[in-house]
Scaffold this active site. Structure first.
Site, PDB file in Angstrom:
ATOM      1  N   LEU A  79       5.082 -10.720   2.104  1.00 17.46           N
ATOM      2  CA  LEU A  79       5.457 -11.615   1.010  1.00 17.46           C
ATOM      3  C   LEU A  79       5.371 -13.014   1.594  1.00 17.46           C
ATOM      4  O   LEU A  79       5.956 -13.289   2.644  1.00 17.46           O
ATOM      5  CB  LEU A  79       6.869 -11.327   0.513  1.00 17.46           C
ATOM      6  CG  LEU A  79       7.414 -12.195  -0.644  1.00 17.46           C
ATOM      7  CD1 LEU A  79       8.589 -11.491  -1.315  1.00 17.46           C
ATOM      8  CD2 LEU A  79       7.865 -13.577  -0.208  1.00 17.46           C
ATOM      9  N   SER A  82       0.867  -1.176   0.000  1.00 17.22           N
ATOM     10  CA  SER A  82       0.000   0.000   0.000  1.00 17.22           C
ATOM     11  C   SER A  82       0.908   1.232   0.000  1.00 17.22           C
ATOM     12  O   SER A  82       2.133   1.114   0.143  1.00 17.22           O
ATOM     13  CB  SER A  82      -0.927   0.019   1.223  1.00 17.22           C
ATOM     14  OG  SER A  82      -0.174   0.132   2.424  1.00 17.22           O
ATOM     15  N   HIS A  92       3.595  -4.975   2.901  1.00 19.26           N
ATOM     16  CA  HIS A  92       3.079  -5.572   4.136  1.00 19.26           C
ATOM     17  C   HIS A  92       3.513  -7.014   4.301  1.00 19.26           C
ATOM     18  O   HIS A  92       3.840  -7.450   5.406  1.00 19.26           O
ATOM     19  CB  HIS A  92       1.545  -5.512   4.131  1.00 19.26           C
ATOM     20  CG  HIS A  92       0.984  -4.140   4.227  1.00 19.26           C
ATOM     21  ND1 HIS A  92       0.711  -3.524   5.434  1.00 19.26           N
ATOM     22  CD2 HIS A  92       0.656  -3.249   3.265  1.00 19.26           C
ATOM     23  CE1 HIS A  92       0.226  -2.317   5.206  1.00 19.26           C
ATOM     24  NE2 HIS A  92       0.183  -2.130   3.902  1.00 19.26           N
TER      25      HIS A  92
END
Length: 202
Positions: free
Chosen positions: A119, A92, A117
């Site tokens: 993986l 994001s 955020h």
């Protein structure tokens, strides 16, 4: 068409050989595309298995996965094998120099920083280099977004070498803690890759 699938280097790595006549509908053997809220359950199942066993915490809960895939699906990337999700990244936008607790849940549409955020790779496909390949493709894609200047993430100490191999640099300890867990904040400069942007087909 999604933003990711519109970029030349986001095309599948390879396609399945032609099948005998009579079977018209086939799935690509390997495909990269942005995710949608419809992918949220598959995403969360992979994430939960990958993180709960290691740290006891998921970076994103199911409602947060749906939240980001609704607000900014173009900042996600999924790797599909024969239609099955095997690895993914969710990001994001953020508008501050360092990550704060707000960065865990907010998307800042005019921010110049992509906050990665999570993986995660499906357990069946780990130890095959898929995480590194997916991150490389994701960073290539970010170079085609003119508003993105850098990518940041936070990770536990043992993951620092993995992200360093992808070009991330340590910024220092993160101010964010989750229960007993502490994190290292890392940054990847996207803005400094003008030459690569000009030669990437963007």
């Amino acid at each position: 068409m999604s933003v990711v699938s519109a970029v030349p280097f986001m095309k599948p790595l390879h396609m399945r050989s032609p099948l005998p006549q009579g079977r018209r509908h086939t799935l690509p053997a390997s495909e990269f595309r942005s995710l949608s809220p419809e992918d949220a359950i598959s995403v969360f199942e992979i994430e939960r298995e990958a993180f709960i066993s290691v740290s006891g915490e998921c970076p994103l809960h199911l409602d947060e996965v749906r939240h980001f895939l609704s607000l900014c699906p173009e900042l996600s990337l999924g790797w599909f094998e024969e239609g099955r999700l095997v690895a993914f990244i969710i990001g994001s936008l953020w508008d501050q120099e360092r990550l704060t607790m707000d960065a865990l849940t907010l998307h800042k549409p005019h921010g110049p920083t992509v906050h990665i955020h999570v993986l995660a790779v499906h357990q069946t496909f780990r130890q095959q280099g898929k995480g590194s390949i997916l991150m490389w493709r994701y960073l290539q894609y970010l170079r085609c977004l003119p508003y993105v200047r850098r990518a940041v993430l936070m990770c536990e100490d043992f993951l620092v070498p993995f992200y360093q191999k992808s070009g991330f640099k340590v910024q220092g300890p993160s101010e964010i803690t989750v229960g007993p867990l502490t994190f290292i904040e890392m940054v990847y400069p996207v803005r400094g890759h003008a030459f690569m942007r000009r030669n990437s087909g963007c």
